[in-house]
Design a protein around this motif. Structure first.
Motif, PDB file in Angstrom:
ATOM      1  N   SER A   9       0.833  -1.202   0.000  1.00  0.00           N
ATOM      2  CA  SER A   9       0.000   0.000   0.000  1.00  0.00           C
ATOM      3  C   SER A   9       0.868   1.253   0.000  1.00  0.00           C
ATOM      4  O   SER A   9       2.020   1.236   0.439  1.00  0.00           O
ATOM      5  N   ALA A  22      -3.703   3.769  -0.337  1.00  0.00           N
ATOM      6  CA  ALA A  22      -4.219   2.984  -1.459  1.00  0.00           C
ATOM      7  C   ALA A  22      -3.482   1.653  -1.564  1.00  0.00           C
ATOM      8  O   ALA A  22      -2.252   1.606  -1.439  1.00  0.00           O
ATOM      9  N   PRO A 145      -6.284   0.128   3.532  1.00  0.00           N
ATOM     10  CA  PRO A 145      -6.326  -0.284   2.119  1.00  0.00           C
ATOM     11  C   PRO A 145      -5.833  -1.708   1.885  1.00  0.00           C
ATOM     12  O   PRO A 145      -6.377  -2.420   1.038  1.00  0.00           O
ATOM     13  N   GLY A 150      -8.602  -0.864  -2.557  1.00  0.00           N
ATOM     14  CA  GLY A 150      -8.911   0.444  -3.104  1.00  0.00           C
ATOM     15  C   GLY A 150      -8.193   1.574  -2.400  1.00  0.00           C
ATOM     16  O   GLY A 150      -7.166   1.390  -1.738  1.00  0.00           O
ATOM     17  N   THR A 151      -8.742   2.785  -2.555  1.00  0.00           N
ATOM     18  CA  THR A 151      -8.233   3.964  -1.872  1.00  0.00           C
ATOM     19  C   THR A 151      -9.121   4.228  -0.665  1.00  0.00           C
ATOM     20  O   THR A 151     -10.343   4.284  -0.793  1.00  0.00           O
ATOM     21  N   GLN A 152      -8.505   4.379   0.487  1.00  0.00           N
ATOM     22  CA  GLN A 152      -9.251   4.528   1.727  1.00  0.00           C
ATOM     23  C   GLN A 152      -9.027   5.909   2.335  1.00  0.00           C
ATOM     24  O   GLN A 152      -7.896   6.401   2.400  1.00  0.00           O
ATOM     25  N   SER A 162     -12.510   3.785   8.447  1.00  0.00           N
ATOM     26  CA  SER A 162     -12.187   4.289   7.109  1.00  0.00           C
ATOM     27  C   SER A 162     -13.329   3.991   6.148  1.00  0.00           C
ATOM     28  O   SER A 162     -14.199   3.164   6.432  1.00  0.00           O
ATOM     29  N   GLN A 163     -13.300   4.669   5.022  1.00  0.00           N
ATOM     30  CA  GLN A 163     -14.263   4.395   3.954  1.00  0.00           C
ATOM     31  C   GLN A 163     -13.552   4.452   2.606  1.00  0.00           C
ATOM     32  O   GLN A 163     -12.627   5.253   2.409  1.00  0.00           O
ATOM     33  N   LYS A 164     -14.029   3.611   1.702  1.00  0.00           N
ATOM     34  CA  LYS A 164     -13.446   3.544   0.366  1.00  0.00           C
ATOM     35  C   LYS A 164     -13.914   4.721  -0.472  1.00  0.00           C
ATOM     36  O   LYS A 164     -15.091   5.092  -0.445  1.00  0.00           O
ATOM     37  N   ASN A 302      -8.278  -3.163  -5.903  1.00  0.00           N
ATOM     38  CA  ASN A 302      -9.599  -2.927  -5.320  1.00  0.00           C
ATOM     39  C   ASN A 302     -10.094  -4.063  -4.440  1.00  0.00           C
ATOM     40  O   ASN A 302     -11.174  -3.967  -3.851  1.00  0.00           O
TER      41      ASN A 302
END
Length: 309
Positions: A9, A22, A145, A150-152, A162-164, A302
């Motif tokens: 990452s 990411a 991530p 994905g990107t967090q 966290s959220q994507k 992802n």
């Protein structure tokens, strides 16, 4: 037997110090991450394999995988011996989430093996705690991530860690590890204790604009504000010839270049495959310090951690 892979990452992403991370995977489908295998055993044992296993501590109790097992023994309130095989494919102190990769893979594998069925946010909290043991402070921009893919965006409020968030699909992420190590603790300790109001306002403006740009599909605006004022200016002196490297990559057509996490790995974003290949060739010739170093053209992973055979 359970075997889990957790990808490498990139922390910070240039603009989001401790806020963005990411997961990445090489486009040639090579593994860039660690694998953990958990098997039943009469006695507890950790077997270290992989290209970078010699960088791990000789004392098994100092291995972060051992600390992961201890946490799960506390959760199930019983010490169940297992054999853990750590396939260390990531160099330690590289700025590519090496410790996070081992932490994520071992946490996911033990959660499945012990059938603890912990929810994702609980698992993330465990991963953050373990990351803190390695780097000296709890942060999630690598473990989130690597675990979730994905990107967090790191939120870390109440029960949401966290959220994507979306990312531009046509970007190629060219990462280069020179072959040297740089301690995360050192990279964090070098940062100032205080910042001016002007710096804080500009940093907030950059990250806010970047988030707006990715949600409104404004690639050029996103690239324009990928500028970190909190960490990167103070870490550049720790990297050999970073300014020269960045200048040459931009001349070749790369859109930007930054330090990956705490360094010494750097990443460059290209929106053209041929430019990415040219950048890869230049970095192999001019940035790597020894034969251990490597360069990969990557895309955002992802999927994050996953079970493998």
């Amino acid at each position: 037997m359970i075997k889990i892979y957790a990808p490498a990452s990139i922390g910070n992403l240039g603009v989001g110090f401790d806020l963005l991370g990411a997961a990445i995977s090489p486009i040639d489908h090579n593994f860039l991450g660690d694998c953990i295998t958990v098997c039943s055993s009469k006695i507890f044992n950790i077997i270290n394999t992989g290209e970078f296993s010699t960088q791990l501590p000789n004392n098994m109790h100092k291995n972060i995988v051992y600390q992961t097992w201890k946490i799960f023994c506390k959760i199930i309130q019983k010490k169940i011996p297992v054999k853990i095989i750590l396939e260390k494919n990531m160099p330690i102190g590289s700025g590519l989430g090496s410790s996070a990769s081992s932490i994520v893979a071992s946490t996911v594998a033990l959660n499945i093996f012990f059938k603890t069925n912990l929810k994702k946010q609980k698992l993330l909290k465990i991963m953050g705690k373990l990351e803190g043991l390695v780097s000296g402070s709890i942060h999630y921009d690598n473990v989130a991530p690597s675990f979730l893919g994905g990107t967090q965006l790191i939120i870390q409020e109440k029960n949401i860690i966290s959220q994507k968030i979306p990312m531009f699909e046509n970007w190629f992420w060219v990462i280069a590890w020179p072959g040297s190590q740089l301690s995360t603790v050192i990279s964090r300790d070098i940062l100032p204790k205080k910042y001016t109001r002007k710096t804080c306002v500009q940093q907030n403006k950059n990250i806010a604009t970047f988030m707006h740009a990715i949600y409104t599909n404004q690639k050029e605006l996103a690239l324009q504000v990928m500028n970190d004022l909190i960490a990167e200016p103070y870490r550049i002196p720790l990297l050999k010839n970073f300014d020269v490297t960045k200048k040459n990559l931009l001349k070749l057509g790369a859109r930007t270049c930054h330090i990956s996490g705490s360094g010494p790995t750097i990443f460059s974003i290209c929106d053209d495959y041929e430019v990415a290949k040219t950048s890869e060739t230049w970095l192999k010739k001019n940035f790597l310090q020894n034969k251990k170093g490597f360069v990969h053209i990557c895309k955002i992973d992802n999927y994050g951690s996953k079970q493998v055979r």
